[in-house]
Design a protein around this motif. Sequence first.
Motif, PDB file in Angstrom:
ATOM      1  N   VAL A  30     -61.497 -66.165  45.775  1.00  0.00           N
ATOM      2  CA  VAL A  30     -61.719 -65.215  46.872  1.00  0.00           C
ATOM      3  C   VAL A  30     -63.209 -65.110  47.193  1.00  0.00           C
ATOM      4  N   LYS A  31     -64.042 -65.075  46.160  1.00  0.00           N
ATOM      5  CA  LYS A  31     -65.487 -64.989  46.388  1.00  0.00           C
ATOM      6  C   LYS A  31     -66.021 -66.248  47.059  1.00  0.00           C
ATOM      7  N   ALA A  32     -65.432 -67.405  46.727  1.00  0.00           N
ATOM      8  CA  ALA A  32     -65.874 -68.664  47.339  1.00  0.00           C
ATOM      9  C   ALA A  32     -65.448 -68.755  48.805  1.00  0.00           C
ATOM     10  N   LYS A  33     -64.250 -68.252  49.114  1.00  0.00           N
ATOM     11  CA  LYS A  33     -63.718 -68.391  50.469  1.00  0.00           C
ATOM     12  C   LYS A  33     -64.017 -67.171  51.345  1.00  0.00           C
ATOM     13  N   TYR A  34     -64.262 -66.032  50.693  1.00  0.00           N
ATOM     14  CA  TYR A  34     -64.568 -64.803  51.426  1.00  0.00           C
ATOM     15  C   TYR A  34     -65.732 -64.060  50.764  1.00  0.00           C
ATOM     16  N   THR A  35     -65.461 -62.891  50.162  1.00  0.00           N
ATOM     17  CA  THR A  35     -66.542 -62.070  49.619  1.00  0.00           C
ATOM     18  C   THR A  35     -66.101 -61.383  48.335  1.00  0.00           C
ATOM     19  N   ALA A  36     -67.079 -60.893  47.577  1.00  0.00           N
ATOM     20  CA  ALA A  36     -66.789 -60.095  46.377  1.00  0.00           C
ATOM     21  C   ALA A  36     -66.085 -58.798  46.760  1.00  0.00           C
ATOM     22  N   GLN A  37     -66.433 -58.255  47.910  1.00  0.00           N
ATOM     23  CA  GLN A  37     -65.772 -57.034  48.390  1.00  0.00           C
ATOM     24  C   GLN A  37     -64.273 -57.261  48.571  1.00  0.00           C
ATOM     25  N   MET A  38     -63.901 -58.412  49.116  1.00  0.00           N
ATOM     26  CA  MET A  38     -62.488 -58.699  49.310  1.00  0.00           C
ATOM     27  C   MET A  38     -61.776 -58.855  47.963  1.00  0.00           C
ATOM     28  N   ALA A  39     -62.446 -59.451  46.988  1.00  0.00           N
ATOM     29  CA  ALA A  39     -61.849 -59.586  45.660  1.00  0.00           C
ATOM     30  C   ALA A  39     -61.507 -58.212  45.082  1.00  0.00           C
ATOM     31  N   GLU A  40     -62.394 -57.243  45.286  1.00  0.00           N
ATOM     32  CA  GLU A  40     -62.130 -55.882  44.819  1.00  0.00           C
ATOM     33  C   GLU A  40     -60.985 -55.243  45.591  1.00  0.00           C
ATOM     34  N   LEU A  41     -60.893 -55.548  46.867  1.00  0.00           N
ATOM     35  CA  LEU A  41     -59.806 -54.996  47.678  1.00  0.00           C
ATOM     36  C   LEU A  41     -58.456 -55.535  47.200  1.00  0.00           C
TER      37      LEU A  41
END
Length: 491
Positions: free
Chosen positions: A312-323
Amino acid sequence: MTDNQEKSEIVNTDNTIDAEKFKEAANEHFKNQSYDKAIELYTKAIELNSSMASYYGNRSFAYLKTECFGYALNDASKAIELDRNYVKGYYRRAAAYMSLSKFKLALKDFETVMKARPSDADAKAKYTECNKIVKKLAFEKAISLDNDKKNIADTINLDAMAIEDDYTGPKLDDGQKVTLEFMKELLKWYKEENKPLHRKYAYKILLDIKTWFMAQPTLVDVPIPDDSKFTVCGDIHGQFYDLLNIFELNGLPSETNPYLFNGDFVDRGSFSVECIFTLFGFKLLFPNHFFMSRGNHESAIMNHMYGFDGEVKAKYTAQMAELFTEVYNWLPLAHCLNKKVLVMHGGLFSRDDITLDNIRETDRNRQPPDEGIMCELLWSDPQPQLGRAPSKRGVGVQFGPDITENFLKLNGLDYIIRSHEVKNDGYEIGHDGKCITVFSAPNYCDTMGNRGAFITITGNDMKPKFTSYDAVPHPDIRPMQYARSLMKFMM
């Protein structure tokens, strides 16, 4: 020396020689990724010569490969007990501890390895990375005590996310609702372009699905009309192209073709993002005809270790991983089909008095605990022996056919369906037909050689029918691509 002593020495020598032969044969099976056979042969070697630390160390490694983390931990500890200088034993035990989220204990073993091999750069790197995890978890625990901490979902501003002119992928309609056309375009986009969905639409799906799951009960009752087919799938584990194959074989989800996906949608496979947005999209499109149960891999620690967090962090953001972590906390833990079949990811319980109402009353909005109803629904496994036994995984419990029978009688059920374990044909019928395992990720991690399967049930008789299938080709991105480097080495 007496005659008996001479005979005993000869027998012991023969045992030692035969034990080495079993070990060498086991090593070959291990190299060929036949881990169950390797375990069987290491066990024979141990039976003939139980004083060799390496036999336990090797079997521990094989148990790690088959995700029997509890057994792996016991063997590694036994190896260390036999030989305090057996460094591989500490490596194996550290891997088992990490798989069980016992990072402080893992760190202690890595420290032992580093002291034994002070010039070993690899040992130092593993110690350093494990130490980072321990410190990160301590920090997260500290800030979680802040009662004013906001949900990640509350911090997302979709209006501030612009759609770039050069984005040519799937787009939600003006009402920002998932449509069948959007889902078909999404599947095609993922398959042919192998590119992420735009972050605005990805966040929108996550926010909407969280709202939906929050309104769901912990145990979802699912009616199946007499003339209707219902499909149950097991673990997908980020194998997107095999997920597409399920839809090719069995049809896309629809109001007349309902599905239940029974946990472990992500991790290990390196297309987990594609899998989860596909499943969430269909859930939003057909909320009353598409169902999802939580698995043990829908948790922050497992995602951190086995690849989803990194992907998720590679394809989007750390924020999304937390979501994602917030969303997973609201996934239902079980489904009851026509009041006759209970479906959960793991299995049954360490107590005999658990009822469906107890499951309904379970607080699921949290990370999985180490014991109790929620833990066992996500982690337990069946065993052929009567009664219960400590879990081979080190979490949950193993339960026998009598435990299953008693649970079914107490709750007026016909049988249970669970997932959680690789099976050669993709499914297994146990406990006199009362406990069925389904696993839908063929050639798991590109190494196991198993078939995948799904179950179809018709409402009028509720009898399970099985469809097995082989793995299909996927782009040259290996499993565990996004996992912690520690776990890629250990596993």
